[in-house]
Write a protein that holds these residues in place. Sequence first.
Motif, PDB file in Angstrom:
ATOM      1  N   ARG A  41       8.774  75.381  42.635  1.00 42.52           N
ATOM      2  CA  ARG A  41       9.642  76.442  43.163  1.00 42.52           C
ATOM      3  C   ARG A  41       8.976  77.130  44.348  1.00 42.52           C
ATOM      4  N   LEU A  42       7.692  77.421  44.209  1.00 43.51           N
ATOM      5  CA  LEU A  42       6.956  78.075  45.287  1.00 43.51           C
ATOM      6  C   LEU A  42       6.829  77.168  46.509  1.00 43.51           C
ATOM      7  N   VAL A  43       6.637  75.869  46.277  1.00 49.24           N
ATOM      8  CA  VAL A  43       6.574  74.911  47.383  1.00 49.24           C
ATOM      9  C   VAL A  43       7.903  74.913  48.126  1.00 49.24           C
ATOM     10  N   ASP A  44       9.008  74.937  47.377  1.00 51.20           N
ATOM     11  CA  ASP A  44      10.337  74.966  47.996  1.00 51.20           C
ATOM     12  C   ASP A  44      10.532  76.211  48.859  1.00 51.20           C
ATOM     13  N   GLU A  45       9.811  77.287  48.530  1.00 51.58           N
ATOM     14  CA  GLU A  45       9.875  78.522  49.313  1.00 51.58           C
ATOM     15  C   GLU A  45       8.908  78.500  50.494  1.00 51.58           C
ATOM     16  N   GLY A  46       8.148  77.399  50.608  1.00 56.38           N
ATOM     17  CA  GLY A  46       7.231  77.278  51.739  1.00 56.38           C
ATOM     18  C   GLY A  46       5.822  77.758  51.467  1.00 56.38           C
ATOM     19  N   ASN A  47       5.464  77.924  50.229  1.00 52.03           N
ATOM     20  CA  ASN A  47       4.149  78.428  49.862  1.00 52.03           C
ATOM     21  C   ASN A  47       3.115  77.301  49.984  1.00 52.03           C
ATOM     22  N   GLU A  48       2.271  77.398  50.984  1.00 48.24           N
ATOM     23  CA  GLU A  48       1.278  76.349  51.250  1.00 48.24           C
ATOM     24  C   GLU A  48       0.205  76.265  50.171  1.00 48.24           C
ATOM     25  N   THR A  49      -0.164  77.391  49.600  1.00 46.80           N
ATOM     26  CA  THR A  49      -1.158  77.378  48.525  1.00 46.80           C
ATOM     27  C   THR A  49      -0.595  76.632  47.323  1.00 46.80           C
ATOM     28  N   ALA A  50       0.670  76.869  47.008  1.00 46.80           N
ATOM     29  CA  ALA A  50       1.310  76.161  45.900  1.00 46.80           C
ATOM     30  C   ALA A  50       1.356  74.668  46.187  1.00 46.80           C
ATOM     31  N   GLU A  51       1.609  74.313  47.431  1.00 49.51           N
ATOM     32  CA  GLU A  51       1.654  72.901  47.812  1.00 49.51           C
ATOM     33  C   GLU A  51       0.305  72.229  47.552  1.00 49.51           C
ATOM     34  N   ARG A  52      -0.778  72.900  47.934  1.00 49.59           N
ATOM     35  CA  ARG A  52      -2.116  72.346  47.690  1.00 49.59           C
ATOM     36  C   ARG A  52      -2.400  72.216  46.197  1.00 49.59           C
ATOM     37  N   HIS A  53      -2.050  73.258  45.425  1.00 50.98           N
ATOM     38  CA  HIS A  53      -2.281  73.212  43.982  1.00 50.98           C
ATOM     39  C   HIS A  53      -1.462  72.099  43.326  1.00 50.98           C
ATOM     40  N   LEU A  54      -0.213  71.975  43.733  1.00 56.89           N
ATOM     41  CA  LEU A  54       0.647  70.958  43.153  1.00 56.89           C
ATOM     42  C   LEU A  54       0.104  69.561  43.460  1.00 56.89           C
TER      43      LEU A  54
END
Length: 168
Positions: A143-156
């Motif tokens: 969900r956070l990645v879909d909002e553009g959260n780069e930190t979430a993208e790295r964690h995912l």
Amino acid sequence: MTTPEPADAAASASDSANHPRPVIDEDTLRELADEGNEAAEARLTDLALERDDVDELRRLADEGNDRAESRLVQLADLRGDRGELRRLAEEGNEQAESRLAALALENDDVDELQRLSDDGNEQVAGRLADLAAARGDIAELRRLVDEGNETAERHLAELIRRSGTSSD
């Protein structure tokens, strides 16, 4: 013209101590503040603080008095009034937003972090992603990645790499 002797200077200082400066009433202070007099603005703020007059501080802050706005944040923080901090942050007060973020981060308050993240606070958005990753909450990370959260993208990406599963 003669230079006053030290004894004369001391006498002058003593005379001024015996004759205090005149007290200016609040209406006059308001008039001066309306004309841009910063000392009058500061004095009005101090008087409101002495009386714990939050309504007056709000009025002064609404008129652009930065000192009153800062004091409102400090009072709200001292009183633990997160509602007031939120109100001030929503009005664009960066000091209130920063304090809310600090409190949310200190307490891992996910709801507050989410509200602040939704309002565009990137520091908080990163911490929100960190907390989701620590919980292994892949749905929240997505969900956070879909909002553009780069930190979430790295964690995912890291969670997916470690688990060997697909991101779909």
